[in-house]
Motif scaffolding. Structure first.
Motif, PDB file in Angstrom:
ATOM      1  N   LEU A  44     -35.416  28.917  -1.075  1.00 11.34           N
ATOM      2  CA  LEU A  44     -35.031  30.144  -1.783  1.00 11.34           C
ATOM      3  C   LEU A  44     -35.768  30.232  -3.118  1.00 11.34           C
ATOM      4  O   LEU A  44     -36.277  31.293  -3.491  1.00 11.34           O
ATOM      5  N   GLU A  45     -35.853  29.120  -3.822  1.00 13.67           N
ATOM      6  CA  GLU A  45     -36.572  29.097  -5.098  1.00 13.67           C
ATOM      7  C   GLU A  45     -38.056  29.358  -4.883  1.00 13.67           C
ATOM      8  O   GLU A  45     -38.685  30.079  -5.660  1.00 13.67           O
ATOM      9  N   ASP A  55     -41.767  42.272  -7.870  1.00 13.79           N
ATOM     10  CA  ASP A  55     -40.454  42.936  -7.884  1.00 13.79           C
ATOM     11  C   ASP A  55     -39.541  42.477  -6.750  1.00 13.79           C
ATOM     12  O   ASP A  55     -39.018  43.265  -5.972  1.00 13.79           O
ATOM     13  N   PHE A  56     -39.352  41.166  -6.688  1.00 14.11           N
ATOM     14  CA  PHE A  56     -38.443  40.546  -5.729  1.00 14.11           C
ATOM     15  C   PHE A  56     -37.529  39.588  -6.471  1.00 14.11           C
ATOM     16  O   PHE A  56     -37.961  38.893  -7.390  1.00 14.11           O
ATOM     17  N   VAL A  57     -36.270  39.545  -6.067  1.00 11.63           N
ATOM     18  CA  VAL A  57     -35.329  38.624  -6.691  1.00 11.63           C
ATOM     19  C   VAL A  57     -34.411  38.026  -5.628  1.00 11.63           C
ATOM     20  O   VAL A  57     -34.083  38.682  -4.635  1.00 11.63           O
ATOM     21  N   VAL A  58     -34.061  36.772  -5.819  1.00 17.10           N
ATOM     22  CA  VAL A  58     -33.042  36.096  -5.019  1.00 17.10           C
ATOM     23  C   VAL A  58     -31.782  36.071  -5.868  1.00 17.10           C
ATOM     24  O   VAL A  58     -31.842  35.774  -7.071  1.00 17.10           O
ATOM     25  N   LEU A  59     -30.644  36.377  -5.267  1.00 21.50           N
ATOM     26  CA  LEU A  59     -29.365  36.357  -5.968  1.00 21.50           C
ATOM     27  C   LEU A  59     -28.419  35.422  -5.225  1.00 21.50           C
ATOM     28  O   LEU A  59     -28.090  35.663  -4.061  1.00 21.50           O
ATOM     29  N   GLY A  60     -28.003  34.357  -5.896  1.00 17.87           N
ATOM     30  CA  GLY A  60     -27.098  33.385  -5.295  1.00 17.87           C
ATOM     31  C   GLY A  60     -25.651  33.636  -5.700  1.00 17.87           C
ATOM     32  O   GLY A  60     -25.363  33.820  -6.883  1.00 17.87           O
ATOM     33  N   ARG A  81     -29.669  23.874 -10.269  1.00 18.74           N
ATOM     34  CA  ARG A  81     -30.802  23.740 -11.194  1.00 18.74           C
ATOM     35  C   ARG A  81     -31.306  22.306 -11.240  1.00 18.74           C
ATOM     36  O   ARG A  81     -32.512  22.067 -11.195  1.00 18.74           O
ATOM     37  N   LEU A  82     -30.386  21.358 -11.346  1.00 19.86           N
ATOM     38  CA  LEU A  82     -30.776  19.957 -11.455  1.00 19.86           C
ATOM     39  C   LEU A  82     -31.377  19.419 -10.162  1.00 19.86           C
ATOM     40  O   LEU A  82     -32.387  18.734 -10.178  1.00 19.86           O
ATOM     41  N   ASN A  83     -30.737  19.719  -9.040  1.00 18.01           N
ATOM     42  CA  ASN A  83     -31.151  19.122  -7.769  1.00 18.01           C
ATOM     43  C   ASN A  83     -32.251  19.889  -7.042  1.00 18.01           C
ATOM     44  O   ASN A  83     -32.981  19.303  -6.252  1.00 18.01           O
ATOM     45  N   TYR A  84     -32.360  21.202  -7.301  1.00 21.82           N
ATOM     46  CA  TYR A  84     -33.304  22.023  -6.528  1.00 21.82           C
ATOM     47  C   TYR A  84     -34.206  22.892  -7.391  1.00 21.82           C
ATOM     48  O   TYR A  84     -34.988  23.670  -6.872  1.00 21.82           O
ATOM     49  N   GLY A  85     -34.090  22.794  -8.715  1.00 21.94           N
ATOM     50  CA  GLY A  85     -34.967  23.546  -9.605  1.00 21.94           C
ATOM     51  C   GLY A  85     -34.740  25.049  -9.587  1.00 21.94           C
ATOM     52  O   GLY A  85     -35.649  25.819  -9.885  1.00 21.94           O
ATOM     53  N   VAL A  86     -33.538  25.482  -9.237  1.00 23.64           N
ATOM     54  CA  VAL A  86     -33.240  26.912  -9.117  1.00 23.64           C
ATOM     55  C   VAL A  86     -33.369  27.621 -10.462  1.00 23.64           C
ATOM     56  O   VAL A  86     -32.815  27.182 -11.467  1.00 23.64           O
ATOM     57  N   THR A  87     -34.123  28.724 -10.463  1.00 27.19           N
ATOM     58  CA  THR A  87     -34.245  29.566 -11.659  1.00 27.19           C
ATOM     59  C   THR A  87     -33.774  30.992 -11.399  1.00 27.19           C
ATOM     60  O   THR A  87     -33.660  31.771 -12.338  1.00 27.19           O
ATOM     61  N   PHE A  88     -33.513  31.344 -10.141  1.00 28.11           N
ATOM     62  CA  PHE A  88     -33.038  32.703  -9.851  1.00 28.11           C
ATOM     63  C   PHE A  88     -31.576  32.838 -10.277  1.00 28.11           C
ATOM     64  O   PHE A  88     -30.876  31.831 -10.467  1.00 28.11           O
ATOM     65  N   PRO A  89     -31.099  34.077 -10.444  1.00 29.72           N
ATOM     66  CA  PRO A  89     -29.734  34.288 -10.934  1.00 29.72           C
ATOM     67  C   PRO A  89     -28.662  33.736  -9.991  1.00 29.72           C
ATOM     68  O   PRO A  89     -28.687  33.983  -8.784  1.00 29.72           O
ATOM     69  N   MET A  90     -27.744  32.987 -10.583  1.00 32.33           N
ATOM     70  CA  MET A  90     -26.564  32.496  -9.876  1.00 32.33           C
ATOM     71  C   MET A  90     -25.348  33.206 -10.455  1.00 32.33           C
ATOM     72  O   MET A  90     -25.307  33.517 -11.644  1.00 32.33           O
ATOM     73  N   HIS A  91     -24.372  33.443  -9.619  1.00 28.70           N
ATOM     74  CA  HIS A  91     -23.241  34.294  -9.970  1.00 28.70           C
ATOM     75  C   HIS A  91     -21.921  33.541  -9.976  1.00 28.70           C
ATOM     76  O   HIS A  91     -21.871  32.355  -9.655  1.00 28.70           O
ATOM     77  N   SER A  92     -20.863  34.273 -10.304  1.00 28.06           N
ATOM     78  CA  SER A  92     -19.533  33.687 -10.315  1.00 28.06           C
ATOM     79  C   SER A  92     -19.093  33.337  -8.896  1.00 28.06           C
ATOM     80  O   SER A  92     -19.623  33.865  -7.921  1.00 28.06           O
TER      81      SER A  92
END
Length: 156
Positions: A44-45, A55-60, A81-92
């Motif tokens: 995903l990242e 103009d593409f985004v992943v939303l977790g 973030r720590l385990n997979y380097g995720v930088t895309f937006p994560m939500h509640s």
């Protein structure tokens, strides 16, 4: 109603409108940090990194509905973030099925019944949205994110 009429919350509780993504293709995913499919965060990242300039985004959207998530949205995002380097937006933390389900996911399911049924069966169900806000694909947990590359490229 369209996808742009919904409000969502980032992991820190900050609310925003999905209309912020008008003109962007989106991949919306219900996630879990303690699931057999959790390694999909890497792909995903990669998709996000490869296509965000187009103009593409992943939303977790983390959910503990299937009992495979940590206690809070902040902890889930931190692990990603720590385990997979995720930088895309994560939500509640949300529910994706039942009486307490998030309205965005009700909308996504209601508009993709022909794809995989009306409920979300497991973590890492993926919804692909075009730049006009139309849902163009729903993918099962087992569908690896990188296998969606061609479908994403058609939207960019």
């Amino acid at each position: 109603m369209s996808i742009y009429d919904y409000k969502v919350q980032l992991e820190d509780g900050k609310e925003y409108s999905m209309s912020d993504y008008k003109g962007k293709a989106m991949l919306i995913v219900n996630t879990a940090s303690k699931c057999g499919f959790t390694p999909q965060f890497e792909e995903l990242e990669k998709l996000y990194e490869d296509y965000k300039e187009e103009d593409f985004v992943v939303l977790g959207f983390p959910t503990n509905q299937f009992k495979q998530e940590v206690a809070t949205a902040q902890e889930a995002a931190q692990e990603c973030r720590l385990n997979y380097g995720v930088t895309f937006p994560m939500h509640s933390m949300i529910q994706v099925n039942g009486a307490q389900e998030d309205p965005l996911f009700t909308y996504l399911k209601d508009h993709t019944k022909g794809f995989l049924g009306s409920s979300i069966k497991w973590n890492f169900t993926k919804f692909l949205i075009d730049k006009e806000g139309n849902i163009v694909g729903r993918y099962a947990s087992k569908d690896k994110p990188l296998s969606l590359s061609k479908d994403i490229e058609k939207l960019l």
